[in-house]
Design a protein around this motif. Structure first.
Motif, PDB file in Angstrom:
ATOM      1  N   ARG A 297       0.838  -1.211   0.000  1.00  0.00           N
ATOM      2  CA  ARG A 297       0.000   0.000   0.000  1.00  0.00           C
ATOM      3  C   ARG A 297       0.864   1.249   0.000  1.00  0.00           C
ATOM      4  O   ARG A 297       0.521   2.256  -0.627  1.00  0.00           O
ATOM      5  N   GLY A 298       2.010   1.177   0.684  1.00  0.00           N
ATOM      6  CA  GLY A 298       2.929   2.318   0.675  1.00  0.00           C
ATOM      7  C   GLY A 298       3.455   2.605  -0.722  1.00  0.00           C
ATOM      8  O   GLY A 298       3.583   3.771  -1.131  1.00  0.00           O
ATOM      9  N   ASN A 299       3.770   1.554  -1.484  1.00  0.00           N
ATOM     10  CA  ASN A 299       4.215   1.746  -2.865  1.00  0.00           C
ATOM     11  C   ASN A 299       3.127   2.406  -3.699  1.00  0.00           C
ATOM     12  O   ASN A 299       3.409   3.262  -4.553  1.00  0.00           O
ATOM     13  N   LEU A 300       1.873   2.009  -3.459  1.00  0.00           N
ATOM     14  CA  LEU A 300       0.766   2.628  -4.182  1.00  0.00           C
ATOM     15  C   LEU A 300       0.666   4.113  -3.838  1.00  0.00           C
ATOM     16  O   LEU A 300       0.529   4.964  -4.737  1.00  0.00           O
ATOM     17  N   TYR A 301       0.720   4.443  -2.542  1.00  0.00           N
ATOM     18  CA  TYR A 301       0.647   5.855  -2.131  1.00  0.00           C
ATOM     19  C   TYR A 301       1.809   6.661  -2.697  1.00  0.00           C
ATOM     20  O   TYR A 301       1.650   7.828  -3.070  1.00  0.00           O
ATOM     21  N   LEU A 302       2.981   6.032  -2.778  1.00  0.00           N
ATOM     22  CA  LEU A 302       4.147   6.728  -3.338  1.00  0.00           C
ATOM     23  C   LEU A 302       3.912   7.050  -4.811  1.00  0.00           C
ATOM     24  O   LEU A 302       4.222   8.159  -5.269  1.00  0.00           O
ATOM     25  N   GLN A 303       3.345   6.096  -5.559  1.00  0.00           N
ATOM     26  CA  GLN A 303       3.036   6.346  -6.967  1.00  0.00           C
ATOM     27  C   GLN A 303       1.993   7.448  -7.125  1.00  0.00           C
ATOM     28  O   GLN A 303       2.034   8.222  -8.089  1.00  0.00           O
ATOM     29  N   GLN A 304       1.059   7.514  -6.189  1.00  0.00           N
ATOM     30  CA  GLN A 304      -0.002   8.517  -6.257  1.00  0.00           C
ATOM     31  C   GLN A 304       0.428   9.871  -5.706  1.00  0.00           C
ATOM     32  O   GLN A 304      -0.349  10.829  -5.771  1.00  0.00           O
ATOM     33  N   GLY A 305       1.651   9.953  -5.179  1.00  0.00           N
ATOM     34  CA  GLY A 305       2.140  11.209  -4.620  1.00  0.00           C
ATOM     35  C   GLY A 305       1.635  11.505  -3.223  1.00  0.00           C
ATOM     36  O   GLY A 305       1.819  12.618  -2.716  1.00  0.00           O
ATOM     37  N   LYS A 306       1.023  10.515  -2.562  1.00  0.00           N
ATOM     38  CA  LYS A 306       0.545  10.681  -1.186  1.00  0.00           C
ATOM     39  C   LYS A 306       1.684  10.308  -0.243  1.00  0.00           C
ATOM     40  O   LYS A 306       1.710   9.239   0.367  1.00  0.00           O
ATOM     41  N   LEU A 307       2.637  11.241  -0.123  1.00  0.00           N
ATOM     42  CA  LEU A 307       3.898  10.915   0.537  1.00  0.00           C
ATOM     43  C   LEU A 307       3.740  10.659   2.031  1.00  0.00           C
ATOM     44  O   LEU A 307       4.408   9.792   2.591  1.00  0.00           O
ATOM     45  N   ARG A 308       2.899  11.420   2.685  1.00  0.00           N
ATOM     46  CA  ARG A 308       2.728  11.238   4.138  1.00  0.00           C
ATOM     47  C   ARG A 308       2.108   9.876   4.450  1.00  0.00           C
ATOM     48  O   ARG A 308       2.508   9.194   5.393  1.00  0.00           O
ATOM     49  N   LYS A 309       1.138   9.480   3.654  1.00  0.00           N
ATOM     50  CA  LYS A 309       0.542   8.149   3.847  1.00  0.00           C
ATOM     51  C   LYS A 309       1.553   7.053   3.543  1.00  0.00           C
ATOM     52  O   LYS A 309       1.613   6.030   4.244  1.00  0.00           O
TER      53      LYS A 309
END
Length: 575
Positions: A431-443
């Motif tokens: 899920r962290g990799n997904l958030y990183l791709q989406q630019g949701k860095l804090r998540k």
């Protein structure tokens, strides 16, 4: 009991077709929502658009070399055919429509359900029993992962080949009672069907190696069966599957599995697997993509958790004792156990580093339980017991419909897993990799920190968090994580000193590649912090380990280093 030489059931053909149609319609309604789902997990990244050979249409290469640790050319060839239909194009380039792949998954599952229905009709000549067994196979919640996840197209095709072989083998035995020339031709035709189905299944997923054992287990229910034929099936089937077994093991040696278990401990892993699956069949909630039941976790269980295994194992033993006069019960349970035997912990496999158990490993096994329920339904049970079974099926259907929704998209898959099994690292990483791709860095930072908390020994967890920190311009903290990742990698390399052989070289090469990746990223972070000498040193070592460093990056570092060293110093002011 044994089946008769011909299907003399009094149920009209139209009624059997109506019952099968009702099962297929009900199953389609339950899984129809998957047609709107996205790709998740390894679907697009690894198997489809991430597979350059497949996207370029180089079908020959799919048959001449393995891919991602498996040799499954039938699965990838059919994926290539589906991709040619699913290709879409816009300003951003070519992309694949998930709808085509989800529809294909559902269609093959319906075909497999139809084959289960037909097999049960042949064996027990009871349309109600065939309907009940097919429903169990089709709508039980543990089947959701195989149907809703595009990557498990391999498992669906494997199931199709296995069920075709089982059906053909039963028809072959039924034809042995007659001596006409037409019957002899038909016998050879059914035997060819067995072999073609087996080959199709083996080249779709190595799990098909269990088919010869399944065929041998069916012998007590077949006419003209003998122990000689059982032995012949096992020997011939074993010889046919041996190349796939050896190739798969060569592609997945113990040294790269990260969860190698000594032989004397493996029986305990197998018992844990059996107990876990019995629990999930009886009470299929909660279900998720990864249970985190690694060998390390299982072997570290408390005495209380260990004693808890006795409950499902005791239920299974009691059922077999009570039903000792019913041969079908023993055959069905044996097929259930054999279906997941290759991934029970007897031998190591790649996914075991995340979990030994997974819902998709039960897809073939559910045929064994369908066999038992089909036999029971064919014995004309009382109305109240049929009503009770109908309630159970409705309960399964409700759980299935809710479980299907958990596969809607990548975030849904891992959020659902974290909700019910929060103490494992991999779901947070994914899920962290997904958030990183989406630019949701804090998540992403939160999830990668959780990954480190639950698995502090995994190098990639530190690298992932360091990448997020670098994007957040927190370079000092990123350097700490990169250094930790490098230290862990170097320790693993030190353990391999003096080791020789192909497996050791393979492992060493993998670790050096990991080290090069960390060194490269740490060098870039040091460059951003204006630590030019340290950056050049890390990038130099990254190149030594085989990492390509862009020449422009090196030129930029040298330029900044030179300009900073030639800046005139400010004169000290006199007091």
């Amino acid at each position: 009991m044994k089946i008769e030489s011909a299907d003399k059931t009094t149920t009209p053909f139209w009624k059997k077709g109506l019952l099968l149609g009702a099962v297929l319609l009900f199953t389609s309604l339950l899984f129809a929502q998957t047609l709107q789902f996205a790709f998740v997990w390894d679907d697009n990244v690894t198997h489809l658009q991430g597979n350059r050979t497949l996207m370029r249409g180089q079908v020959g290469k799919l048959w001449t070399a393995p891919y991602e640790g498996l040799y499954v050319p039938v699965a990838y060839t059919t994926w290539w055919a589906l991709a040619s239909v699913a290709k879409q194009q816009n300003r951003r380039g070519i992309w694949l429509s998930p709808r085509v792949f989800h529809a294909a998954n559902l269609v093959v599952h319906l075909l497999n359900t139809s084959l289960v229905f037909l097999i049960l009709l042949l064996l027990f000549r009871g349309s109600v029993g065939a309907m009940l067994g097919a429903l169990l196979f089709a709508v039980h919640p543990v089947q959701v992962e195989t149907v809703a996840w595009v990557s498990e197209w391999r498992g669906l095709l494997c199931g199709l080949g296995v069920l075709v072989s089982l059906y053909s083998y039963i028809r072959y035995h039924m034809a042995l009672d007659t001596v006409s020339s037409a019957s002899k031709t038909a016998r050879w035709g059914w035997w060819v069907g067995v072999l073609l189905g087996f080959g199709f299944a083996l080249l779709s997923k190595p799990a098909a190696v269990v088919l010869p054992v399944m065929l041998a287990l069916l012998h007590p229910l077949l006419p003209q069966a003998s122990w000689r034929r059982s032995l012949t099936v096992l020997i011939v089937g074993g010889l046919l599957s041996l190349p796939i077994v050896l190739l798969t093991k060569q592609l997945q040696p113990d040294i790269v599995l990260q969860q190698w278990v000594p032989l004397f401990q493996r029986p305990w892993i197998v018992l844990d697997t059996v107990a876990f699956y019995i629990q999930k069949v009886l009470v299929p909630f909660p279900l998720c993509a990864s249970y985190g039941r690694t060998p390390t976790l299982v072997l570290s269980q408390t005495i209380g958790a260990t004693l808890g295994h006795l409950v499902p194992l005791g239920l299974l033993a009691g059922l077999l004792v009570l039903g000792r006069k019913h041969r079908v019960l023993w055959v069905g349970v044996a097929i259930f156990l054999v279906g997941f035997a290759p991934v029970s912990g007897v031998v190591g496999f790649v996914f075991q580093k995340f979990s030994t158990v997974a819902d998709r490993y039960l897809y073939l096994s559910m045929f064994g339980l369908a066999l038992v329920l089909g036999y029971w339904g064919a014995q004309k049970p009382r109305a109240w017991s049929l009503g009770l079974v109908a309630l159970v099926v409705l309960g399964w259907s409700f759980l299935t419909s809710t479980q299907v929704a958990a596969w809607k998209n990548e975030e849904a898959v891992w959020s659902h897993t974290i909700r019910y099994f929060p103490h494992q690292s991999q779901p947070y990483t994914n899920r962290g990799n997904l958030y990183l791709q989406q630019g949701k860095l804090r998540k992403a930072l939160h999830d990668f920190s959780k990954s480190i908390h639950y698995a502090p020994q995994i190098v990639s967890n530190y690298t992932n968090r360091a990448n997020v920190l670098s994007n957040l311009q927190q370079f000092a903290q990123a350097l700490q994580d990169y250094s930790t990742a490098l230290r862990l990698t170097q320790r693993k390399l030190e353990r391999l000193k003096g080791a020789s052989g192909t497996k050791a070289q393979m492992k060493r090469k993998m670790l050096q590649s990991d080290a090069a990746f960390v060194l490269y990223n740490r060098g870039v972070a040091q460059f951003m912090m204006k630590q030019y000498d340290a950056a050049l040193r890390d990038l130099k070592f990254a190149q030594r380990y085989g990492r390509r460093v862009p020449p422009q990056l090196l030129r930029d570092i040298h330029r900044e280093r030179s300009s900073s060293s030639h800046k005139p110093k400010r004169p000290k002011q006199r007091k």
